[in-house]
Write a protein that holds these residues in place. Sequence first.
Motif, PDB file in Angstrom:
ATOM      1  N   GLU A  16       0.833  -1.208   0.000  1.00 33.44           N
ATOM      2  CA  GLU A  16       0.000   0.000   0.000  1.00 33.44           C
ATOM      3  C   GLU A  16       0.865   1.255   0.000  1.00 33.44           C
ATOM      4  O   GLU A  16       0.628   2.189  -0.767  1.00 33.44           O
ATOM      5  CB  GLU A  16      -0.924  -0.020   1.219  1.00 33.44           C
ATOM      6  CG  GLU A  16      -2.012   1.006   1.179  1.00 33.44           C
ATOM      7  CD  GLU A  16      -3.080   0.705   0.158  1.00 33.44           C
ATOM      8  OE1 GLU A  16      -3.226   1.504  -0.793  1.00 33.44           O
ATOM      9  OE2 GLU A  16      -3.773  -0.303   0.292  1.00 33.44           O
ATOM     10  N   PHE A  20       1.275   4.008  -2.978  1.00 32.04           N
ATOM     11  CA  PHE A  20       1.026   5.424  -2.700  1.00 32.04           C
ATOM     12  C   PHE A  20       2.226   6.279  -3.080  1.00 32.04           C
ATOM     13  O   PHE A  20       2.070   7.360  -3.653  1.00 32.04           O
ATOM     14  CB  PHE A  20       0.680   5.634  -1.223  1.00 32.04           C
ATOM     15  CG  PHE A  20       0.427   7.071  -0.883  1.00 32.04           C
ATOM     16  CD1 PHE A  20      -0.784   7.666  -1.182  1.00 32.04           C
ATOM     17  CD2 PHE A  20       1.415   7.845  -0.275  1.00 32.04           C
ATOM     18  CE1 PHE A  20      -1.016   8.992  -0.886  1.00 32.04           C
ATOM     19  CE2 PHE A  20       1.197   9.172   0.022  1.00 32.04           C
ATOM     20  CZ  PHE A  20      -0.030   9.756  -0.280  1.00 32.04           C
ATOM     21  N   ILE A  36      -7.343   9.715  -2.745  1.00 41.00           N
ATOM     22  CA  ILE A  36      -7.779   8.712  -1.760  1.00 41.00           C
ATOM     23  C   ILE A  36      -9.093   9.139  -1.116  1.00 41.00           C
ATOM     24  O   ILE A  36     -10.020   8.339  -0.971  1.00 41.00           O
ATOM     25  CB  ILE A  36      -6.687   8.489  -0.696  1.00 41.00           C
ATOM     26  CG1 ILE A  36      -5.505   7.743  -1.311  1.00 41.00           C
ATOM     27  CG2 ILE A  36      -7.237   7.729   0.503  1.00 41.00           C
ATOM     28  CD1 ILE A  36      -4.345   7.572  -0.378  1.00 41.00           C
ATOM     29  N   GLY A  89      -6.158   4.115   1.178  1.00 39.89           N
ATOM     30  CA  GLY A  89      -5.155   3.523   0.304  1.00 39.89           C
ATOM     31  C   GLY A  89      -5.733   3.208  -1.054  1.00 39.89           C
ATOM     32  O   GLY A  89      -6.937   2.982  -1.206  1.00 39.89           O
TER      33      GLY A  89
END
Length: 144
Positions: A16, A20, A36, A89
């Motif tokens: 995750e 990102f 997000i 996420g």
Amino acid sequence: MRVFGFIIFFIYAYFELSFFIKVADSIGVFLALIGIIATSIIGFSLIKKQGLNNLSIMQQKIANNQSPKDEIIKSVSLLFAGFLLLIPGFLTDMLGGILLIPRVQDYIVRFIVKKFPFKVRSFSSSNNAQLNDVIEGEFERKDD
């Protein structure tokens, strides 16, 4: 078993955060954070719409003495999608979005019903109304 849970959590966190960082690297941190938040808001509105639609179909099936098992399974899928959209996420938002697709929900329903055949019995007050037994009478209450 506890160690296995920690390993899975750290693997999830690694992927995750890596995803990102790659997205934030290409579009910027601020836009990634807005992305997000936006996917969560859009996802929740879709879950609300599909959930209310699913509830009305379930009520119609119960009123017609039909089995609502498909809608119950879809409701669980929507609940799981909502949980995934709640977790911040991009990967969880994508998994939650995939669970919102009606064809995916239909596939999940077919898979679960095929793997776990079960019977649902429906009891409602309309079953008692079909008997048409009416008892008329008078009563008087006597206090001691």
